[in-house]
Motif scaffolding. Structure first.
Motif, PDB file in Angstrom:
ATOM      1  N   SER A  70      74.108  87.494  37.437  1.00 23.36           N
ATOM      2  CA  SER A  70      73.898  86.686  38.636  1.00 23.36           C
ATOM      3  C   SER A  70      74.064  87.497  39.917  1.00 23.36           C
ATOM      4  O   SER A  70      73.680  87.040  40.991  1.00 23.36           O
ATOM      5  N   ASP A  71      74.636  88.700  39.788  1.00 24.52           N
ATOM      6  CA  ASP A  71      74.805  89.551  40.970  1.00 24.52           C
ATOM      7  C   ASP A  71      73.569  90.401  41.258  1.00 24.52           C
ATOM      8  O   ASP A  71      73.567  91.180  42.217  1.00 24.52           O
ATOM      9  N   ALA A  72      72.524  90.268  40.442  1.00 25.41           N
ATOM     10  CA  ALA A  72      71.300  91.039  40.692  1.00 25.41           C
ATOM     11  C   ALA A  72      70.689  90.586  42.015  1.00 25.41           C
ATOM     12  O   ALA A  72      70.350  89.408  42.177  1.00 25.41           O
ATOM     13  N   PRO A  73      70.532  91.491  42.978  1.00 26.55           N
ATOM     14  CA  PRO A  73      70.053  91.093  44.297  1.00 26.55           C
ATOM     15  C   PRO A  73      68.544  90.882  44.342  1.00 26.55           C
ATOM     16  O   PRO A  73      67.808  91.292  43.438  1.00 26.55           O
ATOM     17  N   ASP A  74      68.100  90.273  45.403  1.00 29.06           N
ATOM     18  CA  ASP A  74      66.668  90.080  45.614  1.00 29.06           C
ATOM     19  C   ASP A  74      66.031  91.373  46.110  1.00 29.06           C
ATOM     20  O   ASP A  74      66.702  92.274  46.621  1.00 29.06           O
ATOM     21  N   GLY A  75      64.715  91.431  45.966  1.00 30.93           N
ATOM     22  CA  GLY A  75      63.958  92.526  46.555  1.00 30.93           C
ATOM     23  C   GLY A  75      64.248  93.874  45.936  1.00 30.93           C
ATOM     24  O   GLY A  75      64.725  93.998  44.802  1.00 30.93           O
ATOM     25  N   ALA A  76      63.976  94.907  46.716  1.00 33.78           N
ATOM     26  CA  ALA A  76      64.086  96.283  46.237  1.00 33.78           C
ATOM     27  C   ALA A  76      65.504  96.638  45.809  1.00 33.78           C
ATOM     28  O   ALA A  76      65.698  97.552  44.998  1.00 33.78           O
ATOM     29  N   ALA A  77      66.498  95.929  46.338  1.00 34.34           N
ATOM     30  CA  ALA A  77      67.894  96.254  46.015  1.00 34.34           C
ATOM     31  C   ALA A  77      68.197  96.095  44.531  1.00 34.34           C
ATOM     32  O   ALA A  77      69.180  96.658  44.029  1.00 34.34           O
ATOM     33  N   VAL A  78      67.354  95.348  43.791  1.00 38.03           N
ATOM     34  CA  VAL A  78      67.604  95.186  42.357  1.00 38.03           C
ATOM     35  C   VAL A  78      67.507  96.520  41.630  1.00 38.03           C
ATOM     36  O   VAL A  78      68.152  96.712  40.591  1.00 38.03           O
ATOM     37  N   LEU A  79      66.771  97.460  42.181  1.00 32.15           N
ATOM     38  CA  LEU A  79      66.626  98.762  41.534  1.00 32.15           C
ATOM     39  C   LEU A  79      67.913  99.574  41.655  1.00 32.15           C
ATOM     40  O   LEU A  79      68.325 100.246  40.701  1.00 32.15           O
ATOM     41  N   GLY A  80      68.549  99.513  42.810  1.00 39.70           N
ATOM     42  CA  GLY A  80      69.854 100.151  42.960  1.00 39.70           C
ATOM     43  C   GLY A  80      70.896  99.479  42.092  1.00 39.70           C
ATOM     44  O   GLY A  80      71.794 100.142  41.539  1.00 39.70           O
ATOM     45  N   TRP A  81      70.796  98.159  41.981  1.00 45.90           N
ATOM     46  CA  TRP A  81      71.702  97.405  41.092  1.00 45.90           C
ATOM     47  C   TRP A  81      71.555  97.908  39.666  1.00 45.90           C
ATOM     48  O   TRP A  81      72.554  98.175  38.985  1.00 45.90           O
ATOM     49  N   TYR A  82      70.312  98.074  39.196  1.00 45.93           N
ATOM     50  CA  TYR A  82      70.114  98.551  37.836  1.00 45.93           C
ATOM     51  C   TYR A  82      70.661  99.953  37.658  1.00 45.93           C
ATOM     52  O   TYR A  82      71.277 100.262  36.622  1.00 45.93           O
ATOM     53  N   ALA A  83      70.474 100.816  38.647  1.00 39.35           N
ATOM     54  CA  ALA A  83      71.010 102.179  38.549  1.00 39.35           C
ATOM     55  C   ALA A  83      72.518 102.147  38.323  1.00 39.35           C
ATOM     56  O   ALA A  83      73.058 102.937  37.532  1.00 39.35           O
ATOM     57  N   GLY A  84      73.209 101.219  38.984  1.00 31.95           N
ATOM     58  CA  GLY A  84      74.650 101.095  38.795  1.00 31.95           C
ATOM     59  C   GLY A  84      75.010 100.578  37.415  1.00 31.95           C
ATOM     60  O   GLY A  84      75.989 101.034  36.800  1.00 31.95           O
ATOM     61  N   VAL A  85      74.214  99.638  36.909  1.00 36.20           N
ATOM     62  CA  VAL A  85      74.489  99.068  35.581  1.00 36.20           C
ATOM     63  C   VAL A  85      74.319 100.123  34.489  1.00 36.20           C
ATOM     64  O   VAL A  85      75.159 100.251  33.586  1.00 36.20           O
ATOM     65  N   VAL A  86      73.237 100.900  34.549  1.00 31.61           N
ATOM     66  CA  VAL A  86      73.015 101.897  33.499  1.00 31.61           C
ATOM     67  C   VAL A  86      74.025 103.037  33.622  1.00 31.61           C
ATOM     68  O   VAL A  86      74.446 103.616  32.602  1.00 31.61           O
ATOM     69  N   ALA A  87      74.452 103.354  34.841  1.00 29.98           N
ATOM     70  CA  ALA A  87      75.499 104.373  35.014  1.00 29.98           C
ATOM     71  C   ALA A  87      76.804 103.902  34.381  1.00 29.98           C
ATOM     72  O   ALA A  87      77.519 104.693  33.727  1.00 29.98           O
ATOM     73  N   ALA A  88      77.142 102.616  34.534  1.00 23.25           N
ATOM     74  CA  ALA A  88      78.358 102.078  33.926  1.00 23.25           C
ATOM     75  C   ALA A  88      78.266 102.116  32.406  1.00 23.25           C
ATOM     76  O   ALA A  88      79.250 102.392  31.712  1.00 23.25           O
ATOM     77  N   LEU A  89      77.068 101.823  31.865  1.00 21.52           N
ATOM     78  CA  LEU A  89      76.868 101.913  30.420  1.00 21.52           C
ATOM     79  C   LEU A  89      77.124 103.336  29.934  1.00 21.52           C
ATOM     80  O   LEU A  89      77.848 103.542  28.951  1.00 21.52           O
ATOM     81  N   LEU A  90      76.545 104.312  30.603  1.00 20.71           N
ATOM     82  CA  LEU A  90      76.725 105.701  30.186  1.00 20.71           C
ATOM     83  C   LEU A  90      78.190 106.126  30.275  1.00 20.71           C
ATOM     84  O   LEU A  90      78.695 106.825  29.391  1.00 20.71           O
ATOM     85  N   ASP A  91      78.870 105.702  31.328  1.00 21.89           N
ATOM     86  CA  ASP A  91      80.300 106.008  31.437  1.00 21.89           C
ATOM     87  C   ASP A  91      81.063 105.463  30.243  1.00 21.89           C
ATOM     88  O   ASP A  91      81.945 106.140  29.681  1.00 21.89           O
ATOM     89  N   GLU A  92      80.731 104.229  29.844  1.00 24.14           N
ATOM     90  CA  GLU A  92      81.431 103.615  28.712  1.00 24.14           C
ATOM     91  C   GLU A  92      81.077 104.302  27.397  1.00 24.14           C
ATOM     92  O   GLU A  92      81.954 104.584  26.569  1.00 24.14           O
ATOM     93  N   LEU A  93      79.796 104.584  27.185  1.00 18.71           N
ATOM     94  CA  LEU A  93      79.389 105.248  25.950  1.00 18.71           C
ATOM     95  C   LEU A  93      80.102 106.586  25.776  1.00 18.71           C
ATOM     96  O   LEU A  93      80.512 106.943  24.671  1.00 18.71           O
TER      97      LEU A  93
END
Length: 249
Positions: A70-93
């Motif tokens: 639900s924190d996924a932002p509108d517009g182009a900012a969703v791409l930066g949001w995704y970059a943060g999500v995949v970075a968190a996944l890699l940190d955890e892995l």
């Protein structure tokens, strides 16, 4: 594949997704009917968070996780949001040894399950996203695609067919899958409720059908992303057509 190759693949394809031209976010995704590029970005982010949550909870957790996007932002900012999500996944892995006990939607497993699963999640959806844009999609890297076919035959096909069943006339049929670029070969025998992956002398059983092509095309055909005729089909075409009709998630 090694953990380094899994992590490199997730990082590279995650970066490709995050670098999407924001002007394309509203485009439809032909290989995921009903989705826009934005929908695909959020879906992939949800899957990445899902894996992160399972790993963080540990092997003894019994929780059923529903990732919150639900924190996924509108517009182009969703791409930066995704970059943060995949970075968190890699940190955890990277915090986990691949043989460390873990839990997943298939039950008790090892951390390597999520390393492979997220490599495939991100690579196939990166292809989906690029395929919806004017410049088209880069092929999935050969080693990644071959690893994806291994996952398909060992985990996804048994899981899907075990849930949905298979047409009785397909049970017992043997399919050979040959990757011309990597030299890998997979031989499976279909069952009414799954598949048997054949090895050793069993893999020499005559195939009712053989699929030949580069690993990327083979994986994308098996995931119903590309037409069957993208690869070479030898033998009883109805066998693979019946299997593909069943491989719907």
């Amino acid at each position: 594949m090694t953990t380094a190759l899994w992590f490199d693949s997730i990082a590279a394809d995650g970066a490709r997704i995050a670098a999407t031209d924001p002007e394309g976010l509203g485009r439809p995704v032909p290989s995921c009917p009903g989705w826009t590029v934005r929908d695909l970005v959020i879906h992939t982010g949800a899957a990445n968070r899902w894996a992160t949550m399972f790993l963080q909870a540990g092997a003894d957790s019994t929780d059923r996780f529903v990732p919150d996007v639900s924190d996924a932002p509108d517009g182009a900012a969703v791409l930066g949001w995704y970059a943060g999500v995949v970075a968190a996944l890699l940190d955890e892995l990277r915090r986990h040894d691949p043989d460390e006990p873990a839990r997943a939607f298939v039950g008790r497993t090892k951390a390597r399950f999520w390393m492979r699963r997220m490599t495939q999640e991100v690579s196939v959806h990166r292809w989906d996203l690029q395929n919806s844009l004017p410049d088209g999609a880069e092929a999935i890297a050969p080693a990644v695609a071959a690893d994806g076919i291994t996952e398909l035959t060992q985990m996804q096909m048994p899981l899907i067919l075990g849930r949905q069943g298979l047409a009785p006339d397909l049970a017992g049929r043997v399919i050979a899958i040959v990757a011309t670029d990597t030299g890998d070969e997979w031989v499976v025998r279909l069952r009414a409720d799954g598949v048997d992956v054949l090895g050793g002398e069993d893999a020499l059983a005559p195939a009712d059908l053989t699929l030949r092509g580069i690993a990327s095309d083979l994986e994308l055909v098996l995931w119903r992303r590309l037409p069957l005729d993208t690869v070479e089909v030898r033998g009883e075409r109805a066998v693979i057509e019946g299997l593909l009709a069943t491989l719907v998630i």
